[in-house]
Design a protein around this motif. Structure first.
Motif, PDB file in Angstrom:
ATOM      1  N   UNK A  14      -9.113   3.596   2.806  1.00 44.68           N
ATOM      2  CA  UNK A  14      -7.649   3.772   2.724  1.00 44.68           C
ATOM      3  C   UNK A  14      -6.959   2.376   3.113  1.00 44.68           C
ATOM      4  N   UNK A  15      -7.666   1.743   4.277  1.00 45.36           N
ATOM      5  CA  UNK A  15      -7.178   0.495   4.689  1.00 45.36           C
ATOM      6  C   UNK A  15      -7.514  -0.438   3.627  1.00 45.36           C
ATOM      7  N   UNK A  16      -8.509  -0.508   2.799  1.00 46.84           N
ATOM      8  CA  UNK A  16      -8.931  -1.500   1.895  1.00 46.84           C
ATOM      9  C   UNK A  16      -7.834  -1.325   0.833  1.00 46.84           C
ATOM     10  N   UNK A  17      -7.460  -0.262   0.471  1.00 43.85           N
ATOM     11  CA  UNK A  17      -6.550   0.037  -0.674  1.00 43.85           C
ATOM     12  C   UNK A  17      -5.140  -0.347  -0.391  1.00 43.85           C
ATOM     13  N   UNK A  18      -4.985  -0.083   1.077  1.00 41.99           N
ATOM     14  CA  UNK A  18      -3.470  -0.750   1.623  1.00 41.99           C
ATOM     15  C   UNK A  18      -3.526  -2.234   1.460  1.00 41.99           C
ATOM     16  N   UNK A  19      -4.617  -2.915   1.935  1.00 40.65           N
ATOM     17  CA  UNK A  19      -4.621  -4.271   1.950  1.00 40.65           C
ATOM     18  C   UNK A  19      -4.625  -4.787   0.533  1.00 40.65           C
ATOM     19  N   UNK A  20      -4.959  -4.198  -0.275  1.00 37.60           N
ATOM     20  CA  UNK A  20      -4.896  -4.729  -1.887  1.00 37.60           C
ATOM     21  C   UNK A  20      -3.542  -4.393  -2.320  1.00 37.60           C
ATOM     22  N   UNK A  21      -2.935  -3.355  -2.066  1.00 36.62           N
ATOM     23  CA  UNK A  21      -1.625  -3.094  -2.515  1.00 36.62           C
ATOM     24  C   UNK A  21      -0.731  -4.088  -1.730  1.00 36.62           C
ATOM     25  N   UNK A  54       1.722  -6.724  -3.919  1.00 33.91           N
ATOM     26  CA  UNK A  54       3.089  -7.022  -3.624  1.00 33.91           C
ATOM     27  C   UNK A  54       3.559  -8.405  -3.100  1.00 33.91           C
ATOM     28  N   UNK A  55       2.798  -9.036  -2.436  1.00 34.12           N
ATOM     29  CA  UNK A  55       3.129 -10.230  -1.896  1.00 34.12           C
ATOM     30  C   UNK A  55       2.821 -11.447  -3.198  1.00 34.12           C
ATOM     31  N   UNK A  56       2.016 -10.862  -4.125  1.00 32.76           N
ATOM     32  CA  UNK A  56       1.978 -11.831  -5.186  1.00 32.76           C
ATOM     33  C   UNK A  56       3.138 -11.662  -6.105  1.00 32.76           C
ATOM     34  N   UNK A  89       8.391 -14.109  -7.802  1.00 33.96           N
ATOM     35  CA  UNK A  89      10.078 -13.991  -7.754  1.00 33.96           C
ATOM     36  C   UNK A  89      10.257 -15.188  -7.176  1.00 33.96           C
ATOM     37  N   UNK A  90       9.679 -15.752  -6.230  1.00 30.77           N
ATOM     38  CA  UNK A  90      10.345 -17.152  -5.618  1.00 30.77           C
ATOM     39  C   UNK A  90      10.038 -18.348  -6.375  1.00 30.77           C
ATOM     40  N   UNK A  91       9.078 -18.273  -7.255  1.00 28.86           N
ATOM     41  CA  UNK A  91       8.904 -19.331  -8.247  1.00 28.86           C
ATOM     42  C   UNK A  91       9.833 -19.254  -9.143  1.00 28.86           C
TER      43      UNK A  91
END
Length: 86
Positions: A52-59, A63-65, A70-72
Protein backbone atom coordinates in the motif's frame (compact mmCIF):
# COMPACT_ATOMS: atom_id res chain seq x y z
CA UNK A 1 23.38 44.39 -23.48
CA UNK A 2 21.64 41.90 -25.74
CA UNK A 3 19.53 43.08 -28.64
CA UNK A 4 15.81 42.35 -28.77
CA UNK A 5 16.44 39.76 -31.49
CA UNK A 6 19.09 38.04 -29.36
CA UNK A 7 16.78 38.07 -26.35
CA UNK A 8 13.92 36.58 -28.37
CA UNK A 9 16.24 33.91 -29.76
CA UNK A 10 17.43 33.00 -26.27
CA UNK A 11 13.85 32.75 -25.04
CA UNK A 12 12.98 30.55 -28.02
CA UNK A 13 15.83 28.22 -27.06
CA UNK A 14 14.60 28.13 -23.46
CA UNK A 15 11.06 27.38 -24.62
CA UNK A 16 12.34 24.52 -26.75
CA UNK A 17 14.22 23.17 -23.75
CA UNK A 18 11.08 23.42 -21.64
CA UNK A 19 9.23 21.50 -24.34
CA UNK A 20 11.85 18.77 -24.22
CA UNK A 21 11.51 18.68 -20.45
CA UNK A 22 7.75 18.43 -20.70
CA UNK A 23 8.10 15.49 -23.07
CA UNK A 24 10.43 13.77 -20.62
CA UNK A 25 8.06 14.41 -17.70
CA UNK A 26 5.14 13.03 -19.71
CA UNK A 27 7.17 9.92 -20.57
CA UNK A 28 8.08 9.50 -16.91
CA UNK A 29 4.42 9.78 -15.97
CA UNK A 30 3.51 7.09 -18.47
CA UNK A 31 6.23 4.79 -17.11
CA UNK A 32 5.02 5.38 -13.55
CA UNK A 33 1.48 4.51 -14.60
CA UNK A 34 2.76 1.31 -16.19
CA UNK A 35 4.72 0.50 -13.04
CA UNK A 36 1.62 1.07 -10.91
CA UNK A 37 -0.41 -1.31 -13.06
CA UNK A 38 2.34 -3.94 -13.05
CA UNK A 39 2.76 -3.68 -9.29
CA UNK A 40 -0.98 -3.81 -8.71
CA UNK A 41 -1.32 -6.88 -10.91
CA UNK A 42 1.60 -8.67 -9.34
CA UNK A 43 0.50 -7.98 -5.81
CA UNK A 44 -3.27 -8.15 -6.23
CA UNK A 45 -4.95 -9.19 -3.05
CA UNK A 46 -1.99 -8.39 -0.87
CA UNK A 47 -3.00 -6.20 1.99
CA UNK A 48 0.55 -5.77 3.23
CA UNK A 49 1.23 -2.23 4.34
CA UNK A 50 4.43 -1.98 2.31
CA UNK A 51 2.48 -2.72 -0.88
CA UNK A 52 0.00 0.00 0.00
CA UNK A 53 2.88 2.37 0.79
CA UNK A 54 4.51 1.65 -2.56
CA UNK A 55 1.24 2.32 -4.40
CA UNK A 56 0.72 5.53 -2.43
CA UNK A 57 4.24 6.68 -3.27
CA UNK A 58 3.70 6.03 -6.96
CA UNK A 59 0.42 7.94 -6.83
CA UNK A 60 2.16 10.86 -5.14
CA UNK A 61 4.95 10.81 -7.73
CA UNK A 62 2.38 10.90 -10.54
CA UNK A 63 0.62 13.86 -8.94
CA UNK A 64 3.90 15.71 -8.54
CA UNK A 65 4.73 15.13 -12.20
CA UNK A 66 1.36 16.62 -13.13
CA UNK A 67 2.14 19.63 -10.94
CA UNK A 68 5.50 19.92 -12.68
CA UNK A 69 3.83 19.96 -16.08
CA UNK A 70 1.37 22.59 -14.91
CA UNK A 71 4.22 24.77 -13.64
CA UNK A 72 6.05 24.50 -16.95
CA UNK A 73 2.92 25.53 -18.82
CA UNK A 74 2.72 28.66 -16.67
CA UNK A 75 6.40 29.35 -17.31
CA UNK A 76 5.86 29.04 -21.07
CA UNK A 77 2.85 31.37 -20.94
CA UNK A 78 4.80 33.96 -18.96
CA UNK A 79 7.81 33.77 -21.29
CA UNK A 80 5.55 34.13 -24.33
CA UNK A 81 3.80 37.09 -22.72
CA UNK A 82 7.16 38.73 -22.11
CA UNK A 83 8.23 38.13 -25.71
CA UNK A 84 5.02 39.79 -26.89
CA UNK A 85 6.00 42.95 -25.01
CA UNK A 86 9.40 43.20 -26.71
Amino acid sequence: MASVAELKAAIDVALAQIGEGQTAVQAAGEKLAEAQQTLAGALEGSGHETVEAAQASLTQASQELEECLAATLVAVEQAQLYVSTL
